[in-house]
Design a protein around this motif. Structure first.
Motif, PDB file in Angstrom:
ATOM      1  N   THR A 131       0.835  -1.204   0.000  1.00 37.69           N
ATOM      2  CA  THR A 131       0.000   0.000   0.000  1.00 37.69           C
ATOM      3  C   THR A 131       0.866   1.250   0.000  1.00 37.69           C
ATOM      4  OG1 THR A 131      -1.704  -1.201   1.229  1.00 37.69           O
ATOM      5  CG2 THR A 131      -1.871   1.195   1.171  1.00 37.69           C
ATOM      6  N   SER A 132       1.926   1.248   0.796  1.00 40.31           N
ATOM      7  CA  SER A 132       2.843   2.393   0.803  1.00 40.31           C
ATOM      8  C   SER A 132       3.485   2.578  -0.562  1.00 40.31           C
ATOM      9  CB  SER A 132       3.933   2.185   1.866  1.00 40.31           C
ATOM     10  OG  SER A 132       3.423   2.376   3.163  1.00 40.31           O
ATOM     11  N   ARG A 133       3.857   1.472  -1.204  1.00 42.21           N
ATOM     12  CA  ARG A 133       4.471   1.552  -2.523  1.00 42.21           C
ATOM     13  C   ARG A 133       3.486   2.108  -3.540  1.00 42.21           C
ATOM     14  NH1 ARG A 133       6.094  -3.397  -3.071  1.00 42.21           N
ATOM     15  NH2 ARG A 133       4.344  -4.142  -4.305  1.00 42.21           N
ATOM     16  N   ALA A 134       2.225   1.680  -3.469  1.00 38.99           N
ATOM     17  CA  ALA A 134       1.206   2.162  -4.410  1.00 38.99           C
ATOM     18  C   ALA A 134       0.974   3.661  -4.249  1.00 38.99           C
ATOM     19  CB  ALA A 134      -0.094   1.393  -4.195  1.00 38.99           C
ATOM     20  N   ILE A 135       0.928   4.136  -2.991  1.00 37.90           N
ATOM     21  CA  ILE A 135       0.744   5.574  -2.749  1.00 37.90           C
ATOM     22  C   ILE A 135       1.935   6.350  -3.280  1.00 37.90           C
ATOM     23  CG2 ILE A 135       0.564   7.327  -0.942  1.00 37.90           C
ATOM     24  CD1 ILE A 135      -0.976   5.249   0.720  1.00 37.90           C
ATOM     25  N   ALA A 136       3.147   5.829  -3.030  1.00 35.65           N
ATOM     26  CA  ALA A 136       4.359   6.496  -3.506  1.00 35.65           C
ATOM     27  C   ALA A 136       4.397   6.564  -5.026  1.00 35.65           C
ATOM     28  CB  ALA A 136       5.598   5.773  -2.977  1.00 35.65           C
ATOM     29  N   GLU A 137       4.002   5.490  -5.682  1.00 33.03           N
ATOM     30  CA  GLU A 137       3.993   5.477  -7.148  1.00 33.03           C
ATOM     31  C   GLU A 137       2.981   6.472  -7.688  1.00 33.03           C
ATOM     32  OE1 GLU A 137       3.248   1.393  -7.994  1.00 33.03           O
ATOM     33  OE2 GLU A 137       5.351   0.782  -7.769  1.00 33.03           O
ATOM     34  N   MET A 138       1.849   6.606  -7.006  1.00 32.45           N
ATOM     35  CA  MET A 138       0.830   7.564  -7.430  1.00 32.45           C
ATOM     36  C   MET A 138       1.370   8.996  -7.348  1.00 32.45           C
ATOM     37  SD  MET A 138      -3.131   7.769  -6.160  1.00 32.45           S
ATOM     38  CE  MET A 138      -2.701   7.857  -4.428  1.00 32.45           C
ATOM     39  N   GLU A 139       2.201   9.249  -6.315  1.00 37.33           N
ATOM     40  CA  GLU A 139       2.766  10.588  -6.121  1.00 37.33           C
ATOM     41  C   GLU A 139       4.087  10.793  -6.847  1.00 37.33           C
ATOM     42  OE1 GLU A 139       1.970  13.394  -4.513  1.00 37.33           O
ATOM     43  OE2 GLU A 139      -0.025  12.739  -3.921  1.00 37.33           O
ATOM     44  N   GLY A 140       4.702   9.694  -7.326  1.00 38.97           N
ATOM     45  CA  GLY A 140       6.011   9.808  -7.961  1.00 38.97           C
ATOM     46  C   GLY A 140       7.156   9.863  -6.973  1.00 38.97           C
ATOM     47  N   HIS A 141       6.942   9.334  -5.760  1.00 39.70           N
ATOM     48  CA  HIS A 141       7.978   9.356  -4.737  1.00 39.70           C
ATOM     49  C   HIS A 141       8.982   8.225  -4.952  1.00 39.70           C
ATOM     50  CE1 HIS A 141       4.910  11.437  -1.866  1.00 39.70           C
ATOM     51  NE2 HIS A 141       5.491  12.291  -2.671  1.00 39.70           N
ATOM     52  N   ARG A 142      10.210   8.478  -4.537  1.00 40.22           N
ATOM     53  CA  ARG A 142      11.253   7.453  -4.622  1.00 40.22           C
ATOM     54  C   ARG A 142      11.765   7.073  -3.226  1.00 40.22           C
ATOM     55  NH1 ARG A 142      15.132   6.232  -8.572  1.00 40.22           N
ATOM     56  NH2 ARG A 142      16.031   4.192  -8.037  1.00 40.22           N
ATOM     57  N   SER A 143      12.012   8.074  -2.391  1.00 38.50           N
ATOM     58  CA  SER A 143      12.497   7.815  -1.032  1.00 38.50           C
ATOM     59  C   SER A 143      11.484   8.336  -0.026  1.00 38.50           C
ATOM     60  CB  SER A 143      13.847   8.488  -0.791  1.00 38.50           C
ATOM     61  OG  SER A 143      14.832   7.972  -1.671  1.00 38.50           O
ATOM     62  N   VAL A 144      11.312   7.582   1.074  1.00 41.34           N
ATOM     63  CA  VAL A 144      10.308   7.924   2.084  1.00 41.34           C
ATOM     64  C   VAL A 144      10.923   7.769   3.467  1.00 41.34           C
ATOM     65  CG1 VAL A 144       8.004   7.429   2.989  1.00 41.34           C
ATOM     66  CG2 VAL A 144       8.480   7.074   0.561  1.00 41.34           C
ATOM     67  N   LEU A 145      10.577   8.699   4.349  1.00 40.71           N
ATOM     68  CA  LEU A 145      11.054   8.678   5.730  1.00 40.71           C
ATOM     69  C   LEU A 145       9.863   8.951   6.640  1.00 40.71           C
ATOM     70  CD1 LEU A 145      13.542   8.689   7.689  1.00 40.71           C
ATOM     71  CD2 LEU A 145      13.633  11.155   7.348  1.00 40.71           C
ATOM     72  N   SER A 146       9.582   8.022   7.565  1.00 38.71           N
ATOM     73  CA  SER A 146       8.469   8.192   8.508  1.00 38.71           C
ATOM     74  C   SER A 146       9.026   8.295   9.917  1.00 38.71           C
ATOM     75  CB  SER A 146       7.493   7.013   8.415  1.00 38.71           C
ATOM     76  OG  SER A 146       6.836   7.006   7.172  1.00 38.71           O
ATOM     77  N   VAL A 147       8.595   9.323  10.635  1.00 39.52           N
ATOM     78  CA  VAL A 147       9.152   9.617  11.957  1.00 39.52           C
ATOM     79  C   VAL A 147       8.016   9.676  12.974  1.00 39.52           C
ATOM     80  CG1 VAL A 147      10.572  11.202  13.296  1.00 39.52           C
ATOM     81  CG2 VAL A 147      10.927  11.002  10.821  1.00 39.52           C
ATOM     82  N   PRO A 148       8.116   8.911  14.075  1.00 40.13           N
ATOM     83  CA  PRO A 148       7.052   8.981  15.088  1.00 40.13           C
ATOM     84  C   PRO A 148       7.130  10.272  15.877  1.00 40.13           C
ATOM     85  CG  PRO A 148       8.835   7.565  15.851  1.00 40.13           C
ATOM     86  CD  PRO A 148       9.176   7.955  14.428  1.00 40.13           C
ATOM     87  N   LEU A 149       5.986  10.758  16.303  1.00 36.27           N
ATOM     88  CA  LEU A 149       5.909  11.907  17.202  1.00 36.27           C
ATOM     89  C   LEU A 149       5.638  11.364  18.601  1.00 36.27           C
ATOM     90  CD1 LEU A 149       3.717  14.352  15.084  1.00 36.27           C
ATOM     91  CD2 LEU A 149       6.172  14.526  15.504  1.00 36.27           C
ATOM     92  N   LEU A 150       6.589  11.578  19.506  1.00 32.97           N
ATOM     93  CA  LEU A 150       6.483  11.032  20.853  1.00 32.97           C
ATOM     94  C   LEU A 150       6.456  12.168  21.868  1.00 32.97           C
ATOM     95  CD1 LEU A 150       9.164   8.192  20.552  1.00 32.97           C
ATOM     96  CD2 LEU A 150       6.698   8.014  20.176  1.00 32.97           C
ATOM     97  N   ALA A 151       5.457  12.158  22.725  1.00 27.83           N
ATOM     98  CA  ALA A 151       5.355  13.130  23.810  1.00 27.83           C
ATOM     99  C   ALA A 151       5.436  12.364  25.119  1.00 27.83           C
ATOM    100  CB  ALA A 151       4.044  13.912  23.723  1.00 27.83           C
ATOM    101  N   ALA A 152       6.514  12.598  25.867  1.00 27.28           N
ATOM    102  CA  ALA A 152       6.766  11.882  27.114  1.00 27.28           C
ATOM    103  C   ALA A 152       6.770  10.377  26.879  1.00 27.28           C
ATOM    104  CB  ALA A 152       5.721  12.252  28.167  1.00 27.28           C
ATOM    105  N   GLY A 153       7.354   9.966  25.742  1.00 23.91           N
ATOM    106  CA  GLY A 153       7.451   8.549  25.409  1.00 23.91           C
ATOM    107  C   GLY A 153       6.187   7.952  24.845  1.00 23.91           C
ATOM    108  N   ARG A 154       5.129   8.731  24.764  1.00 20.90           N
ATOM    109  CA  ARG A 154       3.838   8.241  24.268  1.00 20.90           C
ATOM    110  C   ARG A 154       3.625   8.709  22.839  1.00 20.90           C
ATOM    111  NH1 ARG A 154      -0.861  11.030  24.344  1.00 20.90           N
ATOM    112  NH2 ARG A 154       0.120  12.591  25.699  1.00 20.90           N
TER     113      ARG A 154
END
Length: 580
Positions: A281-304
């Motif tokens: 699914t991530s690959r399909a979304i990236a192909e739709m947008e023309g993306h090649r590299s992807v970076l996902s970063v969690p947002l943590l508040a007090a470890g949560r």
């Protein structure tokens, strides 16, 4: 005498040499001069070699890259630092015409514009110019990039002509990265410190992260813990179709974004086309947008985990450890800012609620005063006739006593409601539980309420057989009475009021249907709050504690209460009680 003559001849011979002797003497002199010149040259060469070795040793000891170029553009000397900096395998590979360097290294301006060989810093000193601390970007043949600072100067002879040029190249890659990181963190921190509104924080997050990483698109999702979904709250440079796909993402769907959120770890994909089927699914979304590299970063508040940021680039991108550390720190700042904005928004909402409650209480006190004043005024009026009570006709006495009794009952009901309200608000409502039959209670309430109206027809529907539970009989009767009484009050044109008693999923259920004015959808959440009638159109008298008390009674028994209504089409109130 002989000795003097000999001496005289000897002196004479020395001053008047023969031709052969003169020739020999001249040749000897020339030989001596040549030998002396040769000796001086050998000494000069030895001294030059010594100086050259000294210079080489000095240059080699310098941590920055140093190269010497002759007027023809040939690199004639380079230290080990320069060899390593430019990615050559050894010094011999570096000693070549500068024009050939283009096959080993590309040179760009700091903002990425390519430089022609003529504009390379080393050629400028050959034209007599000096170069001081000029920034450039190098791309080596193995693909690595380095940020460098170049200084170069001409070497002149005694006539002032350029005989060589020397260049010093310093690797400032790490220095620039740290400077950029400090700049990013400083700018982000400054921007976020000025924004407490959640929407402003989100927009700052979106804009600053694009700049910080040089990404092409960014999405920000925040967690809706109740719905167990990630909700898209901000984005940049996405197709509308992609926005719809990403608007709400269940925690259980496998995407890079949800994986970062669930694992609390950064997810890096430098070539999305090479991911496995689990990220299809991530690959399909990236192909739709023309993306090649992807970076996902969690947002943590007090470890949560509170959300995730997703970056993408159209070209393949190598995310360095420095990139990851920078974006991780930025994400921590964003998470804290988002959490602070949420708390600020919550505090504002709570402050507004407290202000509303204060206003409600003030109006409530005013209404209570009005409700008390009515019966007290009537009783006060009747008290005026007590001195002449004996002179009244029996019929007048009966009417007066009836009217006073009615006002006393109103006062008693009002005081009872106020006591119940206080007990429910403080969690001190006491129940006297006993085995109780619900149908009998409902039948008694219907009979009592039917006696209060001539334009409403009350209908009771019950199942075959009794419905029993351990309940407080008086409190259950009070709850049903409140609902039936409300149905009558808010059906000013009369009509049918239907009371249905049933068993549903192991619970006793009471439903009251009316054909009255109905309730506006935005008023429904306020119905079971105290003073709720103060917020609605007051079509009936009363303080507005009935539904609040009914809810307290039902919940004290372990049941639940809810309403279904449409404005102008009547209402249906329901509550349940646990069976014995």
């Amino acid at each position: 005498m002989t000795r003097k003559t000999s001496v005289g001849r000897s002196r004479e011979a020395r001053h008047l040499p023969s031709g052969d002797s003169a020739s020999q003497s001249g040749a000897q002199g020339r030989t001596d001069v040549a030998a002396e010149r040769a000796l001086r040259e050998r000494v000069a060469r030895a001294e030059a070699e010594a100086r050259s070795k000294q210079l080489e040793t000095l240059i080699e000891a310098v941590p920055d890259g140093i190269a010497v170029v002759d007027p023809q553009g040939n690199v004639v000397a380079a230290n080990s630092a320069m060899v390593e900096l430019l990615g050559f395998s050894d010094r011999r590979e570096a000693l070549r015409p500068m024009a050939e360097y283009r096959q080993f290294v590309q040179i760009f301006t700091p903002d990425g514009r390519p430089l022609s060989p003529e504009d390379w810093g080393i050629f400028r000193p050959l034209r007599g110019e000096k170069l001081t601390l000029a920034d450039a970007r190098l791309r080596l043949r193995d693909g690595r990039e380095r940020l460098v600072q170049v200084s170069a100067a001409p070497m002149l002879d005694e006539r002032g002509e350029v005989v060589q040029a020397v260049a010093m190249v310093r690797d400032v890659t790490e220095q620039r990265r740290w400077e950029k990181r400090r700049q990013v963190l400083s700018q982000v921190g400054q921007a976020l410190s000025q924004a407490l509104d959640l929407e402003a924080v989100l927009q700052t997050v979106a804009d600053q992260t694009l700049w910080a990483l040089g990404a092409d698109t960014v999405t920000i999702h925040l967690a809706d813990m109740e719905a167990q979904e990630l909700v898209l709250v901000a984005y940049r440079n996405l197709l509308s179709a992609t926005v719809e796909v990403l608007r709400r993402i269940p925690f259980g769907i496998t995407l890079l974004t949800t994986r970062a959120f669930n694992t609390r770890k950064i997810q890096v994909v430098e070539d999305i086309s090479k991911v496995g089927p689990e990220l299809a699914t991530s690959r399909a979304i990236a192909e739709m947008e023309g993306h090649r590299s992807v970076l996902s970063v969690p947002l943590l508040a007090a470890g949560r985990p509170v959300g995730a940021i997703n970056f993408a680039t159209y070209d393949a991108r190598h995310f360095t450890q420095d990139d990851l550390e920078t974006v991780s720190q930025v994400a921590d700042m964003f998470a804290m800012a988002i959490e602070n904005a949420r708390l600020y928004k919550e505090s504002q909402r709570r402050a507004e609620e407290l202000e509303e409650q204060r206003k409600r209480r003030e109006e409530f006190v005013s209404v209570i005063g009005h409700e008390l004043r009515g019966p007290l005024t009537v009783l006060s009026g009747y008290s005026q006739i007590l001195p002449r009570w004996e002179s009244l006709e029996p019929e007048q006495r009966t009417r007066s006593l009836g009217a006073m009794g009615e006002q006393v009952r109103k006062l008693n009901r009002l005081v009872s409601d106020l006591v119940d309200f206080s007990r429910i608000e403080t969690g001190r409502l006491l129940l006297e539980r006993e085995l109780t039959e619900l149908v009998a209670i409902a039948r008694q309430v219907v009979e009592e309420q039917q006696a209060t109206t001539t334009i409403h027809h009350l209908v009771l529907e019950t199942p075959d057989g009794p419905i029993e539970g351990r309940w407080d009989r008086d409190r259950v009767a009070e709850a049903i009475t409140n609902l039936v009484s409300n149905a009558i009050k808010y059906s000013p044109k009369g009509g049918e009021v239907r009371i249905v008693i049933s068993r549903v999923d192991g619970e006793a259920k009471v439903s009251v249907y009316d054909q009255g004015i109905g309730i506006d959808e935005e008023d429904i959440p306020l119905l079971f709050q105290p003073y709720s009638r103060l917020y609605r159109e007051r079509r009936a008298r009363g303080v507005g504690l009935g539904l609040f008390i009914t809810k307290g009674i039902v919940e004290a028994h372990g049941g639940r209460i809810w309403v279904e209504s449409e404005l102008g089409k009547g209402s249906a109130f329901h509550f349940t009680l646990p069976l014995a």
